[in-house]
Scaffold this motif. Structure first.
Motif, PDB file in Angstrom:
ATOM      1  N   PRO A 426       0.844  -1.208   0.000  1.00  0.00           N
ATOM      2  CA  PRO A 426       0.000   0.000   0.000  1.00  0.00           C
ATOM      3  C   PRO A 426       0.880   1.260   0.000  1.00  0.00           C
ATOM      4  N   MET A 427       0.970   1.904  -1.151  1.00  0.00           N
ATOM      5  CA  MET A 427       1.855   3.054  -1.334  1.00  0.00           C
ATOM      6  C   MET A 427       1.065   4.357  -1.360  1.00  0.00           C
ATOM      7  N   GLY A 428       1.786   5.455  -1.278  1.00  0.00           N
ATOM      8  CA  GLY A 428       1.238   6.754  -1.609  1.00  0.00           C
ATOM      9  C   GLY A 428       0.816   7.605  -0.428  1.00  0.00           C
ATOM     10  N   ALA A 429       0.560   8.873  -0.759  1.00  0.00           N
ATOM     11  CA  ALA A 429       0.230   9.879   0.251  1.00  0.00           C
ATOM     12  C   ALA A 429      -1.252  10.240   0.177  1.00  0.00           C
ATOM     13  N   LYS A 430      -1.535  11.527   0.470  1.00  0.00           N
ATOM     14  CA  LYS A 430      -2.880  12.109   0.425  1.00  0.00           C
ATOM     15  C   LYS A 430      -3.789  11.594   1.535  1.00  0.00           C
ATOM     16  N   ARG A 431      -3.155  11.013   2.585  1.00  0.00           N
ATOM     17  CA  ARG A 431      -3.913  10.690   3.797  1.00  0.00           C
ATOM     18  C   ARG A 431      -3.237  11.282   5.028  1.00  0.00           C
ATOM     19  N   GLY A 432      -2.152  12.001   4.824  1.00  0.00           N
ATOM     20  CA  GLY A 432      -1.525  12.738   5.906  1.00  0.00           C
ATOM     21  C   GLY A 432      -0.732  11.921   6.900  1.00  0.00           C
ATOM     22  N   TYR A 433      -0.272  10.730   6.511  1.00  0.00           N
ATOM     23  CA  TYR A 433       0.371   9.833   7.470  1.00  0.00           C
ATOM     24  C   TYR A 433       1.835  10.175   7.763  1.00  0.00           C
ATOM     25  N   PRO A 435       6.161  11.181   7.081  1.00  0.00           N
ATOM     26  CA  PRO A 435       7.377  10.853   6.318  1.00  0.00           C
ATOM     27  C   PRO A 435       7.654   9.380   6.091  1.00  0.00           C
ATOM     28  N   THR A 436       7.194   8.491   6.980  1.00  0.00           N
ATOM     29  CA  THR A 436       7.533   7.066   6.833  1.00  0.00           C
ATOM     30  C   THR A 436       6.321   6.186   6.543  1.00  0.00           C
ATOM     31  N   HIS A 437       5.168   6.816   6.293  1.00  0.00           N
ATOM     32  CA  HIS A 437       3.968   6.036   5.993  1.00  0.00           C
ATOM     33  C   HIS A 437       3.226   6.577   4.764  1.00  0.00           C
ATOM     34  N   SER A 438       3.885   7.412   3.973  1.00  0.00           N
ATOM     35  CA  SER A 438       3.197   8.062   2.853  1.00  0.00           C
ATOM     36  C   SER A 438       4.014   8.078   1.572  1.00  0.00           C
ATOM     37  N   GLN A 439       5.109   7.362   1.540  1.00  0.00           N
ATOM     38  CA  GLN A 439       6.009   7.449   0.397  1.00  0.00           C
ATOM     39  C   GLN A 439       5.533   6.606  -0.783  1.00  0.00           C
ATOM     40  N   SER A 440       6.000   6.986  -1.960  1.00  0.00           N
ATOM     41  CA  SER A 440       5.818   6.183  -3.169  1.00  0.00           C
ATOM     42  C   SER A 440       7.215   5.728  -3.594  1.00  0.00           C
ATOM     43  N   LEU A 441       7.511   4.469  -3.369  1.00  0.00           N
ATOM     44  CA  LEU A 441       8.883   3.967  -3.519  1.00  0.00           C
ATOM     45  C   LEU A 441       9.070   3.104  -4.762  1.00  0.00           C
ATOM     46  N   GLU A 442       8.174   3.257  -5.716  1.00  0.00           N
ATOM     47  CA  GLU A 442       8.242   2.393  -6.896  1.00  0.00           C
ATOM     48  C   GLU A 442       9.592   2.442  -7.590  1.00  0.00           C
ATOM     49  N   LYS A 443      10.228   3.619  -7.619  1.00  0.00           N
ATOM     50  CA  LYS A 443      11.477   3.736  -8.373  1.00  0.00           C
ATOM     51  C   LYS A 443      12.585   2.855  -7.799  1.00  0.00           C
ATOM     52  N   TYR A 444      12.490   2.508  -6.526  1.00  0.00           N
ATOM     53  CA  TYR A 444      13.495   1.622  -5.938  1.00  0.00           C
ATOM     54  C   TYR A 444      13.226   0.163  -6.290  1.00  0.00           C
ATOM     55  N   LEU A 445      12.036  -0.128  -6.760  1.00  0.00           N
ATOM     56  CA  LEU A 445      11.646  -1.505  -7.053  1.00  0.00           C
ATOM     57  C   LEU A 445      11.756  -1.847  -8.533  1.00  0.00           C
ATOM     58  N   LEU A 580       4.350  14.165 -21.173  1.00  0.00           N
ATOM     59  CA  LEU A 580       4.239  14.602 -19.781  1.00  0.00           C
ATOM     60  C   LEU A 580       4.201  13.363 -18.899  1.00  0.00           C
ATOM     61  N   VAL A 581       5.203  13.171 -18.043  1.00  0.00           N
ATOM     62  CA  VAL A 581       5.199  12.020 -17.133  1.00  0.00           C
ATOM     63  C   VAL A 581       4.837  12.511 -15.732  1.00  0.00           C
ATOM     64  N   ILE A 582       3.905  11.816 -15.107  1.00  0.00           N
ATOM     65  CA  ILE A 582       3.356  12.258 -13.822  1.00  0.00           C
ATOM     66  C   ILE A 582       3.473  11.121 -12.817  1.00  0.00           C
ATOM     67  N   GLU A 583       4.099  11.390 -11.684  1.00  0.00           N
ATOM     68  CA  GLU A 583       4.196  10.381 -10.630  1.00  0.00           C
ATOM     69  C   GLU A 583       4.163  11.052  -9.266  1.00  0.00           C
ATOM     70  N   GLU A 584       3.765  10.269  -8.272  1.00  0.00           N
ATOM     71  CA  GLU A 584       3.629  10.793  -6.920  1.00  0.00           C
ATOM     72  C   GLU A 584       4.940  10.756  -6.151  1.00  0.00           C
ATOM     73  N   GLY A 585       5.852   9.882  -6.560  1.00  0.00           N
ATOM     74  CA  GLY A 585       7.136   9.775  -5.893  1.00  0.00           C
ATOM     75  C   GLY A 585       8.055  10.937  -6.223  1.00  0.00           C
ATOM     76  N   THR A 586       9.229  10.959  -5.589  1.00  0.00           N
ATOM     77  CA  THR A 586      10.183  12.038  -5.818  1.00  0.00           C
ATOM     78  C   THR A 586      10.757  11.965  -7.232  1.00  0.00           C
ATOM     79  N   LYS A 587      11.196  13.133  -7.717  1.00  0.00           N
ATOM     80  CA  LYS A 587      11.519  13.271  -9.132  1.00  0.00           C
ATOM     81  C   LYS A 587      12.813  12.564  -9.539  1.00  0.00           C
TER      82      LYS A 587
END
Length: 644
Positions: A426-433, A435-445, A580-587
């Motif tokens: 379960p990834m992603g933000a927009k629930r206010g959790y 620094p350690t419960h809201s990340q999108s870490l797909e780029k590491y995977l 245009l590429v759009i993602e929630e994780g860091t750039k």
């Protein structure tokens, strides 16, 4: 008749000394870790290992392999990087597989794999055993203790053989491992046997008792063998005092064997092995090495539509897929923290399943590394484990098992094994959790070769996604579930239409890429590529841009992130349309950067725009979070800037 255990000890010593000699002649490259001084343990253990038992070894594996009964020629060919090697030369000295024998060079990493393999047998009510070898230095690894705890809690019949050879590489065990080894293991309630010996006959009697306990109690058991490594850690990196080594040579297991059988018999046996091994080497030196293929694996042939057609809550579709799979396949098991009823998981994906599938909904301690490693072992042993990471952020805690075990075993072992397993994140933000419960870490995977990464979204039916995955899975798969989706209702796409969008389904990889276009007959002004939780923002931005500014932005939604579905993307992209590429994780180094690079290499795209979160941690609370996570307004603003 000569005692077979004595022959095994002589064979191992002769083999190891030959390997060191070949390195000295520059006939081998890479590294090796010999078993010199410890041979008696392997000879004693393997006497009690049955053909269908699983054995997991480590970087110092030659002795275990030879005692297991592995052919010498296959191992020599492997170490010499030859095509006829155990794993076609891919694994070398440390990473080998033969029948039910598995090794890996990462210290401690094979421990949860062994526990997982044994757990699979227990769930299938099999009487097979699992044996795992670990050194005293490995007791510094946290995953070892996570695995011991789970083995004890679930009474998993696995034998932990701790070979205490006094040194972790060049460091004394007593300098870095506190306390008493036996007390450590017994702290988990695991029956622990202990001996200090290099006499194979003494060790035979010792392991007879150990295996009797394992067979009778069907619980985890530990055997600690105190001995001494007479050889260097690897080839020549020995900083120990020569006088110390000399003092231990009186306990050399080979000398003990010589005292039992006589010098003449010893030399006769050793010479026989020496001639045999040298003959094998001479033969293998003329053999070609394998040519590594970089060709992509065959793609699954899927002919089904994945389009969302139900307005049920998203989590209900996921849960229904699990229920149907558990009903039809006894080999599927769900693993995670707090996934049993009444809690049913942090996002309720498993709620209500425990009643019907009590033995296959398994609560785990807070041990992400062990959970992942246990899933690897289960997959190797024919089960399909589905692991729920409570939050996707925690996948980093199991990263070693993903990168160095799950992803590598299939290829490194010469494509002779598969590791079917699923990690749900379960990834992603927009629930206010925060620094350690809201990340999108797909780029590491997505950069891990050998792992498929999927991303659920409201545009696809989650039940069909999981049903399809279960029907074809033969590899590790990570499923990214954006956490804000769970409570939402799915889209209803009818006649390839959703709201004002025409929908086109493209599928060259088994899982779909979807093109949403307001006017499919018209050339768009922009093509946006996105996935997961960002698709709603992209779609809303596309609608508003068309209504207010008559700017057409088509939206391409990915369901598979790795391997990157490049053929799907290239079917849509053209040189004259800004990408245009759009993602929630860091750039930085994100998925969008990879898409742009792949398209640019092929000269297909000239104008590229990246929208992503800034390179910083996610703050706590929705108010602050909204300042950095891309949304509809971010997309609209950037598109208008580009139009100017």
């Amino acid at each position: 008749m000569m005692n077979e255990k004595y022959k095994i000890i002589i064979k191992i010593r002769t083999f190891e000394e030959l390997i060191l000699d070949l390195f000295g002649q520059n006939k081998l490259s890479g590294t090796t870790h010999t078993y010199i001084g410890e041979e008696a343990t392997a000879a004693a253990v393997m006497k009690y290992v049955r053909n269908d038992d699983k054995v997991f070894s480590n970087h110092r594996c030659h002795g275990h392999y030879l005692a297991y009964g592995g052919p010498e020629e296959l191992l020599l060919a492997e170490i010499m990087s030859k095509k006829s090697g155990l794993c076609q030369g891919r694994g070398g000295s440390q990473h080998i597989h033969y029948k039910n024998f598995f090794t890996n060079g990462i210290q401690g990493g094979i421990v949860p794999n062994a526990v997982g393999a044994a757990f699979a047998d227990k769930l299938c009510e099999s009487d097979r055993n699992a044996v795992v070898f670990l050194g005293d230095g490995t007791l510094g690894q946290g995953v070892v203790y996570e695995s011991l705890n789970i083995a004890a809690v679930y009474e998993i019949p696995v034998l932990f053989v701790i070979e205490d050879n006094q040194y972790a590489m060049s460091t004394r065990r007593s300098d870095v491992i506190a306390g008493n080894i036996k007390s450590r293991i017994e702290g988990f309630g695991i029956r622990t046997f202990e001996i200090e010996s290099t006499d194979v006959d003494e060790l035979d009697v010792f392991f007879e008792e150990v295996f009797y306990f394992l067979e009778e109690k069907r619980k985890p058991v530990c055997a600690i063998v105190h001995n001494y490594r007479l050889g260097a850690h690897s080839k020549g990196d020995d900083t120990r005092n020569p006088e110390e080594i000399k003092a231990h040579q009186k306990d050399d297991p080979v000398k003990i064997v010589i005292n039992k059988i006589g010098e003449e018999s010893y030399r006769e046996i050793r010479n026989e092995f020496q001639v045999k091994f040298e003959s094998i080497v001479e033969k293998l030196e003329k053999e070609e090495s394998i040519e590594i293929s970089t060709a992509e694996m065959p793609l699954p042939n899927i002919h089904t539509s994945f389009l969302a057609r139900s307005d049920n809550r998203y989590v209900e579709g996921i849960r229904q897929a699990f229920r149907e799979r558990l009903s039809t396949d006894r080999n599927t098991v769900l693993i995670g923290e707090d996934i049993r009823d009444p809690y049913g998981g942090a996002f309720k994906a498993t709620k209500g399943l425990t009643t019907d599938f009590d033995d296959r909904i398994l609560n785990m301690p807070i041990s992400e590394a062990a959970m992942t490693g246990i899933a690897v072992g289960m997959g190797l042993n024919g089960m399909l484990p589905v692991v729920e990471m409570m939050f996707g952020d925690f996948v980093t805690l199991g990263f070693d098992q993903l990168l160095n075990h799950a992803a590598k075993y299939g290829w490194v072992y010469g494509n002779n094994v598969s590791v079917p397993m699923v990690i749900r994140t379960p990834m992603g933000a927009k629930r206010g959790y925060g620094p350690t419960h809201s990340q999108s870490l797909e780029k590491y995977l997505v950069g891990i070769p050998g792992i498929r990464v999927l991303a659920l979204s409201l545009a696809v039916d989650p039940k069909i996604m999981y049903e399809t995955l279960f029907s074809i899975i033969d590899e590790p798969v990570i499923v990214v579930e954006n956490k804000k989706l769970y409570a939402q209702k799915g889209w209803i796409i009818k006649n390839n239409t959703y709201r004002d969008f025409s929908v086109r389904e493209i599928n060259h990889y088994g899982f779909p890429t979807l093109l949403f276009s307001i006017d499919p007959e018209n050339r768009p002004d922009f093509l946006a590529v996105t996935y997961g939780g960002m698709i709603e923002d992209a779609m809303e931005a596309a609608e508003e841009l068309m209504i207010t500014d008559e700017i057409q932005m088509d939206v391409l939604i990915l369901s598979q992130l790795a391997p990157l579905p490049l053929s799907d993307i290239l079917e849509v992209i053209t040189c004259d349309i800004p990408l245009l590429v759009i993602e929630e994780g860091t750039k930085t180094a994100g998925l969008g950067a990879e898409i742009i690079a792949a398209c640019s290499e092929r000269g297909i795209v000239r104008h590229c725009i990246r929208i992503a979160a800034p390179d910083m941690p996610i703050p706590n609370g929705i108010v602050l979070e909204n300042q950095i996570i891309p949304d509809k307004d971010t997309i609209i603003k950037r598109v208008k800037e580009e139009m100017k």
